[in-house]
Design a protein around this motif. Structure first.
Motif, PDB file in Angstrom:
ATOM      1  N   GLU A  88      42.107  -3.600 -12.395  1.00 18.22           N
ATOM      2  CA  GLU A  88      41.722  -4.706 -11.530  1.00 18.22           C
ATOM      3  C   GLU A  88      41.133  -5.856 -12.344  1.00 18.22           C
ATOM      4  O   GLU A  88      41.422  -7.031 -12.074  1.00 18.22           O
ATOM      5  CB  GLU A  88      40.721  -4.211 -10.488  1.00 18.22           C
ATOM      6  CG  GLU A  88      41.340  -3.272  -9.463  1.00 18.22           C
ATOM      7  CD  GLU A  88      40.326  -2.733  -8.472  1.00 18.22           C
ATOM      8  OE1 GLU A  88      39.123  -2.675  -8.833  1.00 18.22           O
ATOM      9  OE2 GLU A  88      40.727  -2.366  -7.351  1.00 18.22           O
ATOM     10  N   ARG A  89      40.327  -5.535 -13.359  1.00 15.80           N
ATOM     11  CA  ARG A  89      39.765  -6.590 -14.207  1.00 15.80           C
ATOM     12  C   ARG A  89      40.847  -7.296 -15.013  1.00 15.80           C
ATOM     13  O   ARG A  89      40.786  -8.511 -15.247  1.00 15.80           O
ATOM     14  CB  ARG A  89      38.698  -6.007 -15.146  1.00 15.80           C
ATOM     15  CG  ARG A  89      37.385  -5.691 -14.435  1.00 15.80           C
ATOM     16  CD  ARG A  89      36.273  -5.392 -15.437  1.00 15.80           C
ATOM     17  NE  ARG A  89      36.394  -4.063 -15.997  1.00 15.80           N
ATOM     18  CZ  ARG A  89      36.631  -3.805 -17.272  1.00 15.80           C
ATOM     19  NH1 ARG A  89      36.802  -4.799 -18.142  1.00 15.80           N
ATOM     20  NH2 ARG A  89      36.718  -2.554 -17.707  1.00 15.80           N
ATOM     21  N   LEU A  90      41.851  -6.526 -15.471  1.00 12.25           N
ATOM     22  CA  LEU A  90      42.930  -7.139 -16.241  1.00 12.25           C
ATOM     23  C   LEU A  90      43.761  -8.075 -15.372  1.00 12.25           C
ATOM     24  O   LEU A  90      44.168  -9.162 -15.816  1.00 12.25           O
ATOM     25  CB  LEU A  90      43.808  -6.055 -16.872  1.00 12.25           C
ATOM     26  CG  LEU A  90      44.917  -6.544 -17.806  1.00 12.25           C
ATOM     27  CD1 LEU A  90      44.351  -7.360 -18.960  1.00 12.25           C
ATOM     28  CD2 LEU A  90      45.727  -5.362 -18.340  1.00 12.25           C
ATOM     29  N   LEU A  91      44.018  -7.693 -14.129  1.00 15.81           N
ATOM     30  CA  LEU A  91      44.749  -8.572 -13.220  1.00 15.81           C
ATOM     31  C   LEU A  91      43.974  -9.869 -12.989  1.00 15.81           C
ATOM     32  O   LEU A  91      44.563 -10.954 -12.887  1.00 15.81           O
ATOM     33  CB  LEU A  91      45.016  -7.859 -11.900  1.00 15.81           C
ATOM     34  CG  LEU A  91      45.989  -6.680 -11.954  1.00 15.81           C
ATOM     35  CD1 LEU A  91      46.065  -5.976 -10.608  1.00 15.81           C
ATOM     36  CD2 LEU A  91      47.382  -7.112 -12.405  1.00 15.81           C
ATOM     37  N   GLU A  92      42.647  -9.766 -12.915  1.00 19.23           N
ATOM     38  CA  GLU A  92      41.837 -10.975 -12.808  1.00 19.23           C
ATOM     39  C   GLU A  92      41.906 -11.802 -14.095  1.00 19.23           C
ATOM     40  O   GLU A  92      41.979 -13.030 -14.060  1.00 19.23           O
ATOM     41  CB  GLU A  92      40.386 -10.601 -12.512  1.00 19.23           C
ATOM     42  CG  GLU A  92      40.160 -10.011 -11.137  1.00 19.23           C
ATOM     43  CD  GLU A  92      38.714  -9.616 -10.914  1.00 19.23           C
ATOM     44  OE1 GLU A  92      37.883  -9.830 -11.821  1.00 19.23           O
ATOM     45  OE2 GLU A  92      38.416  -9.074  -9.833  1.00 19.23           O
ATOM     46  N   ARG A  93      41.906 -11.113 -15.230  1.00 21.22           N
ATOM     47  CA  ARG A  93      41.925 -11.805 -16.518  1.00 21.22           C
ATOM     48  C   ARG A  93      43.193 -12.644 -16.687  1.00 21.22           C
ATOM     49  O   ARG A  93      43.154 -13.757 -17.218  1.00 21.22           O
ATOM     50  CB  ARG A  93      41.821 -10.771 -17.644  1.00 21.22           C
ATOM     51  CG  ARG A  93      41.977 -11.308 -19.053  1.00 21.22           C
ATOM     52  CD  ARG A  93      40.731 -12.016 -19.537  1.00 21.22           C
ATOM     53  NE  ARG A  93      40.952 -12.654 -20.827  1.00 21.22           N
ATOM     54  CZ  ARG A  93      40.899 -12.011 -21.993  1.00 21.22           C
ATOM     55  NH1 ARG A  93      40.621 -10.718 -22.052  1.00 21.22           N
ATOM     56  NH2 ARG A  93      41.095 -12.687 -23.113  1.00 21.22           N
ATOM     57  N   ILE A  94      44.317 -12.118 -16.261  1.00 20.66           N
ATOM     58  CA  ILE A  94      45.572 -12.868 -16.414  1.00 20.66           C
ATOM     59  C   ILE A  94      45.821 -13.801 -15.231  1.00 20.66           C
ATOM     60  O   ILE A  94      46.846 -14.480 -15.185  1.00 20.66           O
ATOM     61  CB  ILE A  94      46.780 -11.919 -16.591  1.00 20.66           C
ATOM     62  CG1 ILE A  94      47.007 -11.058 -15.349  1.00 20.66           C
ATOM     63  CG2 ILE A  94      46.603 -11.060 -17.842  1.00 20.66           C
ATOM     64  CD1 ILE A  94      48.239 -10.153 -15.433  1.00 20.66           C
ATOM     65  N   ARG A  95      44.880 -13.783 -14.278  1.00 21.32           N
ATOM     66  CA  ARG A  95      45.010 -14.618 -13.077  1.00 21.32           C
ATOM     67  C   ARG A  95      46.325 -14.341 -12.359  1.00 21.32           C
ATOM     68  O   ARG A  95      47.095 -15.250 -12.012  1.00 21.32           O
ATOM     69  CB  ARG A  95      44.870 -16.100 -13.423  1.00 21.32           C
ATOM     70  CG  ARG A  95      43.514 -16.454 -14.027  1.00 21.32           C
ATOM     71  CD  ARG A  95      43.403 -17.922 -14.351  1.00 21.32           C
ATOM     72  NE  ARG A  95      42.082 -18.235 -14.921  1.00 21.32           N
ATOM     73  CZ  ARG A  95      41.710 -19.442 -15.332  1.00 21.32           C
ATOM     74  NH1 ARG A  95      42.565 -20.465 -15.244  1.00 21.32           N
ATOM     75  NH2 ARG A  95      40.516 -19.645 -15.830  1.00 21.32           N
ATOM     76  N   PHE A  96      46.569 -13.059 -12.152  1.00 20.05           N
ATOM     77  CA  PHE A  96      47.811 -12.634 -11.526  1.00 20.05           C
ATOM     78  C   PHE A  96      47.955 -13.254 -10.140  1.00 20.05           C
ATOM     79  O   PHE A  96      47.059 -13.163  -9.295  1.00 20.05           O
ATOM     80  CB  PHE A  96      47.842 -11.116 -11.415  1.00 20.05           C
ATOM     81  CG  PHE A  96      49.049 -10.590 -10.696  1.00 20.05           C
ATOM     82  CD1 PHE A  96      50.303 -10.677 -11.271  1.00 20.05           C
ATOM     83  CD2 PHE A  96      48.932 -10.026  -9.427  1.00 20.05           C
ATOM     84  CE1 PHE A  96      51.427 -10.202 -10.604  1.00 20.05           C
ATOM     85  CE2 PHE A  96      50.036  -9.546  -8.765  1.00 20.05           C
ATOM     86  CZ  PHE A  96      51.291  -9.634  -9.350  1.00 20.05           C
ATOM     87  N   ASP A  97      49.103 -13.880  -9.912  1.00 20.62           N
ATOM     88  CA  ASP A  97      49.422 -14.522  -8.643  1.00 20.62           C
ATOM     89  C   ASP A  97      50.501 -13.697  -7.945  1.00 20.62           C
ATOM     90  O   ASP A  97      51.677 -13.745  -8.334  1.00 20.62           O
ATOM     91  CB  ASP A  97      49.919 -15.946  -8.891  1.00 20.62           C
ATOM     92  CG  ASP A  97      50.286 -16.671  -7.600  1.00 20.62           C
ATOM     93  OD1 ASP A  97      50.166 -16.068  -6.508  1.00 20.62           O
ATOM     94  OD2 ASP A  97      50.692 -17.850  -7.673  1.00 20.62           O
TER      95      ASP A  97
END
Length: 277
Positions: free
Chosen positions: A17-26
């Motif tokens: 979940e933190r990695l998805l936030e880090r890459i700003r997953f859209d």
């Protein structure tokens, strides 16, 4: 729009979940490639499966890894939980059957010629071209999805033999080699025969043990047209070489979880620390 490949998660939901936030997953525009091993060893395999299946849905492409197949084996009654496994919560969940049935229908290999990448959990053995590997993947996918009785498949899929590919292989010998190549391979000998017992770093490997991608590069008559994205080998860690991009950085062991952007030409790398282990 961006396409990201993410390394082995193995039940580490919170770092994902933190990695998805880090890459700003859209989720409206971006896509995620998962290199397999969504489950096991980490603390929340159930949460990972629910996130990928229910929240990411069609925006995610997941290939199967050895721990995913192990979960299916235990679920089917043919495998046994090991001391280090953390799968009990998944097996006991009310939606376990639904989630594992979903896993059964994940591919063994994914190819995007437009991006210039193929993805398989462990890699591609030297004996197969990319096109041949796609055909072998379809064979195994068909078996997993019911072309043969699932119980019979799980009762015969494990073992280290045969370790050499031949078009003449048939039955479970053929399926066992295909399985080992896609989800267990790290090393081969100099002729491309699978060597499955040693799992460590190439620098400490026994004699005549070579990383599969080095042997593949040497034995193939022409370079692969696509870069092969893999996971599976946390001891190797992040490795970017000719024709291969290996991105298992050992989240389940307290390392990092890594994402690579595949469509920007630079293969930008993102990572988050994994402190749960």
């Amino acid at each position: 729009m961006a396409t990201y490949a993410i390394g082995d998660i193995q039940g580490c939901r919170e770092p994902l979940e933190r990695l998805l936030e880090r890459i700003r997953f859209d989720p409206a525009a971006d896509r995620i490639w998962f290199v397999g091993d969504l489950v096991n060893r980490g603390p929340d395999s159930l949460g990972v499966l629910r996130l990928v299946r229910n929240q990411l849905g069609e925006r995610a492409v997941t290939v199967l890894g050895n721990h995913d197949i192990h979960l299916m084996s235990v679920w089917s009654g043919h495998g046994r939980l090991k001391d280090a496994d953390t799968l009990r919560g998944t097996l006991d969940a009310e939606d376990a059957d639904e989630l594992i049935e979903w896993l059964r229908f994940r591919p063994l290999m994914h190819v995007d010629e437009g991006l210039g990448y193929a993805m398989a959990h462990a890699g591609l053995p030297p004996a197969w071209s990319v096109a041949e590997a796609q055909l072998r993947a379809r064979e195994l996918e068909s078996a997993l999805r019911g072309a043969i009785p699932f119980d019979d498949f799980m009762d015969n899929v494990y073992g280290n033999r045969p370790n050499e590919w031949s078009d003449e292989l048939s039955g479970y010998d053929r399926l066992r080699f295909i399985t080992n190549a896609f989800v267990r391979m790290r090393f081969t000998d100099s002729e491309g025969r699978l060597l499955l017992r040693y799992k460590g770093h190439p620098g400490k490997a026994p004699a005549d043990h070579f990383p599969w991608f080095e042997v593949r590069r040497r034995l193939r008559a022409s370079p692969d047209p696509l870069t092969v994205v893999t996971g599976h080998w946390s001891v190797l860690g992040f490795h970017r070489g000719e024709g291969v991009l290996s991105i298992d950085t050992g989240c389940q062991w307290g390392g990092t979880l890594t994402a690579v952007c595949l469509d920007d030409g630079a293969e930008r790398v993102y990572s988050v620390d994994c402190t749960e282990r």
